[in-house]
Enzyme design. Structure first.
Site, PDB file in Angstrom:
ATOM      1  N   HIS A 269       0.871  -0.808  -0.303  1.00 59.84           N
ATOM      2  CA  HIS A 269      -0.078   0.232  -0.039  1.00 59.84           C
ATOM      3  C   HIS A 269       1.290   1.336  -0.092  1.00 59.84           C
ATOM      4  O   HIS A 269       2.065   1.075   0.960  1.00 59.84           O
ATOM      5  CB  HIS A 269      -0.580   0.272   0.841  1.00 59.84           C
ATOM      6  N   ASP A 327      -8.052  -4.582   0.492  1.00 64.99           N
ATOM      7  CA  ASP A 327      -8.111  -6.108  -1.059  1.00 64.99           C
ATOM      8  C   ASP A 327      -7.651  -7.423  -1.011  1.00 64.99           C
ATOM      9  O   ASP A 327      -9.624  -8.521  -2.139  1.00 64.99           O
ATOM     10  CB  ASP A 327      -8.260  -5.937  -2.659  1.00 64.99           C
TER      11      ASP A 327
HETATM   12  N1  CMC Z   1       3.969  -7.540  -4.831  1.00 64.43           N
HETATM   13  C1  CMC Z   1       5.704  -7.636  -5.347  1.00 64.43           C
HETATM   14  N2  CMC Z   1       5.924  -6.478  -4.647  1.00 64.43           N
HETATM   15  C2  CMC Z   1       5.760  -5.163  -4.652  1.00 64.43           C
HETATM   16  C3  CMC Z   1       4.187  -4.998  -4.427  1.00 64.43           C
HETATM   17  C4  CMC Z   1       3.482  -6.136  -4.775  1.00 64.43           C
HETATM   18  N3  CMC Z   1       2.260  -6.416  -4.121  1.00 64.43           N
HETATM   19  N4  CMC Z   1       3.984  -3.558  -4.273  1.00 64.43           N
HETATM   20  C5  CMC Z   1       5.603  -3.112  -4.182  1.00 64.43           C
HETATM   21  N5  CMC Z   1       6.113  -4.230  -4.506  1.00 64.43           N
HETATM   22  C6  CMC Z   1       7.418  -2.987  -4.338  1.00 64.43           C
HETATM   23  C7  CMC Z   1       8.184  -2.752  -5.628  1.00 64.43           C
HETATM   24  O1  CMC Z   1       8.312  -3.723  -7.116  1.00 64.43           O
HETATM   25  C8  CMC Z   1       8.710  -1.949  -4.959  1.00 64.43           C
HETATM   26  O2  CMC Z   1       9.664  -2.481  -5.425  1.00 64.43           O
HETATM   27  P1  CMC Z   1      11.211  -1.584  -5.248  1.00 64.43           P
HETATM   28  O3  CMC Z   1      11.649   0.149  -4.244  1.00 64.43           O
HETATM   29  O4  CMC Z   1      13.041  -2.412  -5.486  1.00 64.43           O
HETATM   30  O5  CMC Z   1      11.345  -0.812  -6.896  1.00 64.43           O
HETATM   31  C9  CMC Z   1       8.614  -1.290  -3.424  1.00 64.43           C
HETATM   32  O6  CMC Z   1       7.410  -2.760  -3.196  1.00 64.43           O
HETATM   33  C10 CMC Z   1       7.527  -0.235  -3.330  1.00 64.43           C
HETATM   34  O7  CMC Z   1       6.296  -0.138  -4.807  1.00 64.43           O
HETATM   35  P2  CMC Z   1       5.904   1.034  -4.871  1.00 64.43           P
HETATM   36  O8  CMC Z   1       5.198   0.425  -6.463  1.00 64.43           O
HETATM   37  O9  CMC Z   1       7.387   1.993  -5.198  1.00 64.43           O
HETATM   38  O10 CMC Z   1       4.941   1.441  -4.276  1.00 64.43           O
HETATM   39  P3  CMC Z   1       3.662   2.210  -4.632  1.00 64.43           P
HETATM   40  O11 CMC Z   1       3.221   3.190  -2.810  1.00 64.43           O
HETATM   41  O12 CMC Z   1       4.002   3.031  -6.234  1.00 64.43           O
HETATM   42  O13 CMC Z   1       2.749   1.244  -4.413  1.00 64.43           O
HETATM   43  C11 CMC Z   1       0.162   0.343  -4.181  1.00 64.43           C
HETATM   44  C12 CMC Z   1       1.411   0.925  -4.129  1.00 64.43           C
HETATM   45  C13 CMC Z   1      -0.284  -0.680  -3.538  1.00 64.43           C
HETATM   46  C14 CMC Z   1       0.205   0.323  -5.801  1.00 64.43           C
HETATM   47  C15 CMC Z   1       1.807  -1.327  -5.068  1.00 64.43           C
HETATM   48  O14 CMC Z   1       2.023  -1.968  -3.539  1.00 64.43           O
HETATM   49  C16 CMC Z   1       0.929  -2.448  -6.183  1.00 64.43           C
HETATM   50  O15 CMC Z   1       1.269  -2.820  -6.633  1.00 64.43           O
HETATM   51  N6  CMC Z   1       0.248  -3.794  -4.760  1.00 64.43           N
HETATM   52  C17 CMC Z   1      -0.752  -4.554  -6.075  1.00 64.43           C
HETATM   53  C18 CMC Z   1      -1.531  -4.284  -6.244  1.00 64.43           C
HETATM   54  C19 CMC Z   1      -2.815  -4.039  -4.748  1.00 64.43           C
HETATM   55  O16 CMC Z   1      -2.949  -5.378  -4.279  1.00 64.43           O
HETATM   56  N7  CMC Z   1      -3.249  -2.841  -5.036  1.00 64.43           N
HETATM   57  C20 CMC Z   1      -3.962  -2.392  -3.303  1.00 64.43           C
HETATM   58  C21 CMC Z   1      -3.950  -1.177  -2.785  1.00 64.43           C
HETATM   59  S1  CMC Z   1      -4.779  -1.352  -1.254  1.00 64.43           S
HETATM   60  C22 CMC Z   1      -6.976  -1.082  -1.807  1.00 64.43           C
HETATM   61  C23 CMC Z   1      -6.398   0.138  -2.886  1.00 64.43           C
HETATM   62  O17 CMC Z   1      -6.018   0.913  -2.623  1.00 64.43           O
HETATM   63  O18 CMC Z   1      -7.718   0.378  -4.168  1.00 64.43           O
END
Ligand code: CMC
Length: 390
Positions: A269, A327
């Site tokens: 998140h 989720d």
């Molecule tokens: N699985 C594997 N690696 C992950 C994941 C994951 N689910 N989420 C983040 N990472 C890694 C990512 O690769 C990155 O690594 P590095 O720093 O080495 O490049 C690091 O963690 C930080 O990720 P980010 O994409 O920069 O973080 P963000 O804040 O931009 O993204 C997120 C947040 C929710 C979009 C992301 O965690 C994600 O894509 N999760 C899976 C989708 C998901 O479950 N979304 C629902 C969110 S909660 C309800 C809602 O808001 O609707």
């Protein structure tokens, strides 16, 4: 070139002031109007939470009764609206239909589109909270080729929705109170989450003076993405794809691989760097539902619990503070409730509608409100002349 602060993804820019929801991502705290989400999930119904988000205070018994009656009176949609469904393919994604049909509401309720009138804003809020469940259930009925079920005003909000989903003209639906409570909780936990992508979209759309039905539709479109509300559907599809506990290590390895775009859906998140408090509550509800339905030995649920256990112990997920989010569990609960996975995001939208409309209303009422107009850092070609070519 630039006089502007560059903040891709708005990781450190406050886009507004808001008195609705407070999140402390480090501590895993979520408050609606000051009340902890744990207490609201325990002691309130979804409609009480709707009232709280819209009116800033919990209702007393009379206020709640009036509010429930108001919402109930508006659950029907205009009969002409049913024609919209027929223009869609039966196999269209419910979110695609939602975008079209909710977007069309402004063509039906143009008596209440003066955004500067508090009375008009109120009636639009009530209409959206009341009609979105009816539309969500119609999306489902349309996809399975069943006749639409009309709302029944004697029923409570969630019972009414489950009946519109599961009853047919030939067979009534007897709601199980444990399952009704579980869905009520899903709606409470999704009701608001401050300036997330879809809420920010609603605010930006609304800042131009667009009508509330159009703005909420913009929110629905944004919610659909798999990084946002689409994650509950994606999480369940991922579990089905993994298929068996023995396959989990392969998928964990894929999620960790920098060269693989696969992510564990339902994990991580932007704001929570601790266990998502909503996920904790949803996990509890998940266990209650599985116990009630005797599904603890169901392979899909076993797989989900094992995936959670392994990820929480894995150095990669621990060091990046990637915990299961709401989720991950809501998808499992909805699946147990017999709701197909392509409907999950539409149910998220049903819960979030009140949050979107509360933010829209707060923004319109703010005397400092201006049209949202972000700037950019230009990276294109410098000025040049078109050559004489012919
Ligand atoms: N699985 C594997 N690696 C992950 C994941 C994951 N689910 N989420 C983040 N990472 C890694 C990512 O690769 C990155 O690594 P590095 O720093 O080495 O490049 C690091 O963690 C930080 O990720 P980010 O994409 O920069 O973080 P963000 O804040 O931009 O993204 C997120 C947040 C929710 C979009 C992301 O965690 C994600 O894509 N999760 C899976 C989708 C998901 O479950 N979304 C629902 C969110 S909660 C309800 C809602 O808001 O609707």
């Amino acid at each position: 070139t630039g006089m502007f602060t560059y903040d891709p993804g708005f990781t450190s820019t406050a886009s507004c002031r808001s008195a609705i929801t407070y999140i402390d991502g480090e501590a895993g705290v979520l408050l609606y109007r000051g009340y902890p989400i744990e207490q609201l999930a325990e002691k309130c119904s979804f409609l009480e939470v709707c009232y709280l988000l819209l009116e800033a205070e919990l209702p007393n018994a009379d206020e709640l009764k009036t509010f429930e009656k108001e919402v109930t009176t508006h659950t029907m949609v205009h009969d002409q609206l049913t024609n919209f469904f027929k223009g869609f393919r039966r196999d269209a994604h419910p979110m695609a239909i939602m975008v079209g049909v909710v977007g069309a509401l402004s063509a039906f309720y143009h008596d209440s589109l003066d955004i500067h009138s508090p009375k008009d804003r109120h009636i639009s809020a009530i209409r959206l909270i009341a009609k979105v469940p009816t539309i969500v259930a119609m999306c489902y009925k349309y996809s399975v080729g069943s006749p639409f079920m009309y709302p029944q005003n004697k029923l409570k909000y969630v019972d009414n929705f489950l009946r519109m989903m599961h009853a047919t003209p030939c067979a009534e639906y007897e709601p199980n109170p444990v399952l009704v409570r579980a869905l009520d909780r899903i709606l409470i936990l999704h009701a608001d989450h401050e300036q997330n992508a879809s809420t920010s979209t609603v605010r930006l759309a609304g800042s131009s003076g667009a009508n509330p039905f159009a703005c909420i539709t913009a929110g629905i479109a944004c919610l659909w993405g798999s990084a946002h509300g689409g994650a509950n559907e994606a999480a369940l599809n991922m579990l089905k794809e993994i298929g068996d506990v023995s396959q989990i290590p392969i998928y964990i390895a894929k999620a960790k691989d920098k060269n693989d775009s696969f992510r564990l859906m339902g994990f991580g998140h932007r704001v929570y760097k601790n266990y998502d408090p909503r996920a904790k509550l949803m996990r509890e509800t998940c266990h209650e539902v599985l116990t009630e339905l005797g599904l603890h030995d169901d392979p899909l649920f076993k797989l989900a619990l094992e995936l959670e256990r392994i990820a929480l112990e894995d150095e990669y997920f621990v060091s990046k503070k990637l915990y299961p989010n709401v989720d991950f569990y809501s998808g499992i609960v909805l699946h147990a409730l017999g709701i197909p996975s392509n409907m999950f995001t539409a149910i998220f939208a049903m819960g979030r509608t009140v949050g979107w409309i509360s933010h829209w209303d707060e923004m319109i009422s703010d005397p400092e409100q201006k049209i949202g107009r972000p700037r950019q850092l230009y990276t294109g070609a410098v000025r040049r002349d078109v050559p004489d070519r012919w």
